[in-house]
Design a protein around this motif. Structure first.
Motif, PDB file in Angstrom:
ATOM      1  N   ALA A   2       0.836  -1.202   0.000  1.00  0.00           N
ATOM      2  CA  ALA A   2       0.000   0.000   0.000  1.00  0.00           C
ATOM      3  C   ALA A   2       0.869   1.250   0.000  1.00  0.00           C
ATOM      4  O   ALA A   2       1.830   1.352   0.765  1.00  0.00           O
ATOM      5  CB  ALA A   2      -0.910  -0.009   1.221  1.00  0.00           C
ATOM      6  N   ASP A   4       2.789   2.222  -2.474  1.00  0.00           N
ATOM      7  CA  ASP A   4       3.866   2.140  -3.465  1.00  0.00           C
ATOM      8  C   ASP A   4       3.405   2.696  -4.811  1.00  0.00           C
ATOM      9  O   ASP A   4       2.235   2.553  -5.193  1.00  0.00           O
ATOM     10  CB  ASP A   4       4.316   0.690  -3.653  1.00  0.00           C
ATOM     11  CG  ASP A   4       5.141   0.184  -2.480  1.00  0.00           C
ATOM     12  OD1 ASP A   4       5.477   0.994  -1.597  1.00  0.00           O
ATOM     13  OD2 ASP A   4       5.420  -1.032  -2.445  1.00  0.00           O
ATOM     14  N   LYS A   5       4.335   3.290  -5.537  1.00  0.00           N
ATOM     15  CA  LYS A   5       4.032   3.816  -6.857  1.00  0.00           C
ATOM     16  C   LYS A   5       4.217   2.728  -7.904  1.00  0.00           C
ATOM     17  O   LYS A   5       5.215   1.985  -7.884  1.00  0.00           O
ATOM     18  CB  LYS A   5       4.944   4.998  -7.169  1.00  0.00           C
ATOM     19  CG  LYS A   5       4.632   5.692  -8.492  1.00  0.00           C
ATOM     20  CD  LYS A   5       5.542   6.891  -8.703  1.00  0.00           C
ATOM     21  CE  LYS A   5       5.225   7.597 -10.015  1.00  0.00           C
ATOM     22  NZ  LYS A   5       6.096   8.779 -10.228  1.00  0.00           N
ATOM     23  N   LEU A   6       3.246   2.613  -8.819  1.00  0.00           N
ATOM     24  CA  LEU A   6       3.345   1.650  -9.900  1.00  0.00           C
ATOM     25  C   LEU A   6       4.373   2.109 -10.930  1.00  0.00           C
ATOM     26  O   LEU A   6       4.574   3.320 -11.111  1.00  0.00           O
ATOM     27  CB  LEU A   6       1.992   1.482 -10.599  1.00  0.00           C
ATOM     28  CG  LEU A   6       1.141   0.273 -10.189  1.00  0.00           C
ATOM     29  CD1 LEU A   6       0.752   0.376  -8.721  1.00  0.00           C
ATOM     30  CD2 LEU A   6      -0.101   0.177 -11.071  1.00  0.00           C
ATOM     31  N   LEU A  30      -6.968  -2.355 -12.778  1.00  0.00           N
ATOM     32  CA  LEU A  30      -6.645  -2.211 -11.354  1.00  0.00           C
ATOM     33  C   LEU A  30      -7.384  -1.023 -10.744  1.00  0.00           C
ATOM     34  O   LEU A  30      -7.861  -1.090  -9.611  1.00  0.00           O
ATOM     35  CB  LEU A  30      -5.138  -2.049 -11.165  1.00  0.00           C
ATOM     36  CG  LEU A  30      -4.276  -3.275 -11.486  1.00  0.00           C
ATOM     37  CD1 LEU A  30      -2.805  -2.915 -11.437  1.00  0.00           C
ATOM     38  CD2 LEU A  30      -4.579  -4.407 -10.511  1.00  0.00           C
ATOM     39  N   ARG A  31      -7.497   0.064 -11.505  1.00  0.00           N
ATOM     40  CA  ARG A  31      -8.228   1.239 -11.023  1.00  0.00           C
ATOM     41  C   ARG A  31      -9.709   0.925 -10.833  1.00  0.00           C
ATOM     42  O   ARG A  31     -10.324   1.330  -9.843  1.00  0.00           O
ATOM     43  CB  ARG A  31      -8.059   2.413 -11.983  1.00  0.00           C
ATOM     44  CG  ARG A  31      -6.673   3.023 -12.005  1.00  0.00           C
ATOM     45  CD  ARG A  31      -6.627   4.252 -12.903  1.00  0.00           C
ATOM     46  NE  ARG A  31      -7.500   5.316 -12.405  1.00  0.00           N
ATOM     47  CZ  ARG A  31      -7.713   6.456 -13.036  1.00  0.00           C
ATOM     48  NH1 ARG A  31      -7.138   6.665 -14.215  1.00  0.00           N
ATOM     49  NH2 ARG A  31      -8.505   7.385 -12.522  1.00  0.00           N
ATOM     50  N   ARG A  35      -7.966  -1.077  -6.653  1.00  0.00           N
ATOM     51  CA  ARG A  35      -6.685  -1.515  -6.107  1.00  0.00           C
ATOM     52  C   ARG A  35      -5.605  -0.447  -6.203  1.00  0.00           C
ATOM     53  O   ARG A  35      -4.627  -0.483  -5.461  1.00  0.00           O
ATOM     54  CB  ARG A  35      -6.219  -2.783  -6.820  1.00  0.00           C
ATOM     55  CG  ARG A  35      -7.151  -3.982  -6.626  1.00  0.00           C
ATOM     56  CD  ARG A  35      -6.663  -5.182  -7.416  1.00  0.00           C
ATOM     57  NE  ARG A  35      -7.558  -6.293  -7.289  1.00  0.00           N
ATOM     58  CZ  ARG A  35      -7.500  -7.205  -6.320  1.00  0.00           C
ATOM     59  NH1 ARG A  35      -6.570  -7.106  -5.393  1.00  0.00           N
ATOM     60  NH2 ARG A  35      -8.357  -8.209  -6.279  1.00  0.00           N
ATOM     61  N   VAL A  36      -5.765   0.485  -7.144  1.00  0.00           N
ATOM     62  CA  VAL A  36      -4.805   1.577  -7.288  1.00  0.00           C
ATOM     63  C   VAL A  36      -5.556   2.886  -7.500  1.00  0.00           C
ATOM     64  O   VAL A  36      -6.728   2.882  -7.895  1.00  0.00           O
ATOM     65  CB  VAL A  36      -3.835   1.340  -8.479  1.00  0.00           C
ATOM     66  CG1 VAL A  36      -3.026   0.072  -8.283  1.00  0.00           C
ATOM     67  CG2 VAL A  36      -4.605   1.298  -9.801  1.00  0.00           C
ATOM     68  N   PHE A  45      -0.742   4.885  -7.679  1.00  0.00           N
ATOM     69  CA  PHE A  45      -0.254   4.308  -6.429  1.00  0.00           C
ATOM     70  C   PHE A  45      -1.176   3.190  -5.944  1.00  0.00           C
ATOM     71  O   PHE A  45      -2.390   3.220  -6.187  1.00  0.00           O
ATOM     72  CB  PHE A  45      -0.167   5.387  -5.345  1.00  0.00           C
ATOM     73  CG  PHE A  45       0.816   6.481  -5.662  1.00  0.00           C
ATOM     74  CD1 PHE A  45       2.108   6.421  -5.154  1.00  0.00           C
ATOM     75  CD2 PHE A  45       0.462   7.543  -6.474  1.00  0.00           C
ATOM     76  CE1 PHE A  45       3.026   7.427  -5.449  1.00  0.00           C
ATOM     77  CE2 PHE A  45       1.371   8.547  -6.783  1.00  0.00           C
ATOM     78  CZ  PHE A  45       2.654   8.491  -6.271  1.00  0.00           C
ATOM     79  N   VAL A  46      -0.586   2.222  -5.257  1.00  0.00           N
ATOM     80  CA  VAL A  46      -1.362   1.138  -4.659  1.00  0.00           C
ATOM     81  C   VAL A  46      -2.262   1.719  -3.574  1.00  0.00           C
ATOM     82  O   VAL A  46      -1.811   2.524  -2.741  1.00  0.00           O
ATOM     83  CB  VAL A  46      -0.440   0.060  -4.056  1.00  0.00           C
ATOM     84  CG1 VAL A  46      -1.270  -1.059  -3.407  1.00  0.00           C
ATOM     85  CG2 VAL A  46       0.472  -0.514  -5.132  1.00  0.00           C
ATOM     86  N   SER A  47      -3.538   1.356  -3.605  1.00  0.00           N
ATOM     87  CA  SER A  47      -4.501   1.896  -2.647  1.00  0.00           C
ATOM     88  C   SER A  47      -4.149   1.489  -1.226  1.00  0.00           C
ATOM     89  O   SER A  47      -3.529   0.450  -0.981  1.00  0.00           O
ATOM     90  CB  SER A  47      -5.914   1.402  -2.972  1.00  0.00           C
ATOM     91  OG  SER A  47      -6.319   1.856  -4.237  1.00  0.00           O
ATOM     92  N   GLN A  48      -4.583   2.344  -0.307  1.00  0.00           N
ATOM     93  CA  GLN A  48      -4.394   2.056   1.112  1.00  0.00           C
ATOM     94  C   GLN A  48      -5.772   1.933   1.771  1.00  0.00           C
ATOM     95  O   GLN A  48      -6.237   2.858   2.440  1.00  0.00           O
ATOM     96  CB  GLN A  48      -3.590   3.163   1.778  1.00  0.00           C
ATOM     97  CG  GLN A  48      -2.237   3.384   1.138  1.00  0.00           C
ATOM     98  CD  GLN A  48      -1.409   4.408   1.884  1.00  0.00           C
ATOM     99  OE1 GLN A  48      -1.229   4.318   3.095  1.00  0.00           O
ATOM    100  NE2 GLN A  48      -0.901   5.382   1.163  1.00  0.00           N
TER     101      GLN A  48
END
Length: 227
Positions: A2, A4-6, A30-31, A35-36, A45-48
């Protein structure tokens, strides 16, 4: 992880030896699943996600109200997030037919409507609209912005409506455009709908609450006796 940049589209193309359109579609997928998240000028970025554990079997226990905690506060205390409420609106109105039927109001009788949004660690996770018969709520703290320690249910009991039990109906669907905006959801992310009715010890329904939950943010936990 969570936050992290893709990698960029170009990096994905080189690493996986795929066309730009394939890399772009993968990111979009993914969006759409939530998830991002894309941030203008910064990247993807990975979602938190905040994981709210909804303790359905005990969240309305009287001991919590006596301790000054409303249901969302109970979950915050158990799960460890910081709770907040915003977009609060309180009004008196004629209820929708379904709510009127659930409250057994017949052809007449208004309700006090309390609409609000719940945030966990600053992230919107739920909207809720409570309907309480105006014959019960009028002139009480239930019509105030801040209902006080223990929330609506503590005030109902102070008004002589000792709570006996609740019924809940849980379903899932895709959100409307406005619901997606209020909960800050990406395309393709579903919501859970929980429609709850509270009954006092005389069997009278004293509140109906229509809640909309961001599905990725919640785990619904139940403790069901096997007897």
């Amino acid at each position: 992880m969570a936050g992290d940049k893709l990698p960029s589209e170009a990096q994905l193309m080189k690493h996986y030896e795929v066309a730009r359109m394939t890399a772009r579609q993968a990111i979009q997928e993914l969006r759409s699943e939530g998830r991002v998240v894309a941030e203008q000028g910064r990247g993807v970025f990975v979602s938190q996600p905040v994981q709210v554990r909804r303790l359905a079997s005990e969240r309305f226990a009287r001991r919590h109200r006596e301790a000054g905690l409303a249901a969302f506060g109970v979950e915050a205390e158990k799960t460890g997030f910081t709770p907040r409420v915003d977009q609060l609106e309180v009004s008196t109105a004629s209820p929708p037919d379904e709510i009127r039927d659930r409250l057994r109001l017949g052809d007449g009788g208004d309700v006090v409507v309390r609409s609000r949004r719940y945030l966990a660690d600053g992230q919107p996770v739920e909207t809720a609209v409570s309907y309480v018969p105006a014959s019960i709520a009028a002139g009480s703290p239930i019509v105030a912005d801040d209902t006080g320690p223990g929330g609506i249910y503590a005030r109902l009991e102070e008004l002589g409506h000792e709570l006996d039990h609740f019924t809940e109906e849980v379903s899932a669907r895709m959100p409307t455009a406005d619901e997606r905006r209020r909960l800050q959801l990406t395309d393709g992310v579903p919501v859970m709908v929980v429609l709850r009715t509270a009954y006092d010890t005389t069997g009278r329904p004293v509140e109906v609450c229509d809640t909309l939950k961001a599905a990725p943010a919640y785990v619904l936990e139940y403790d069901i006796p096997a007897r």
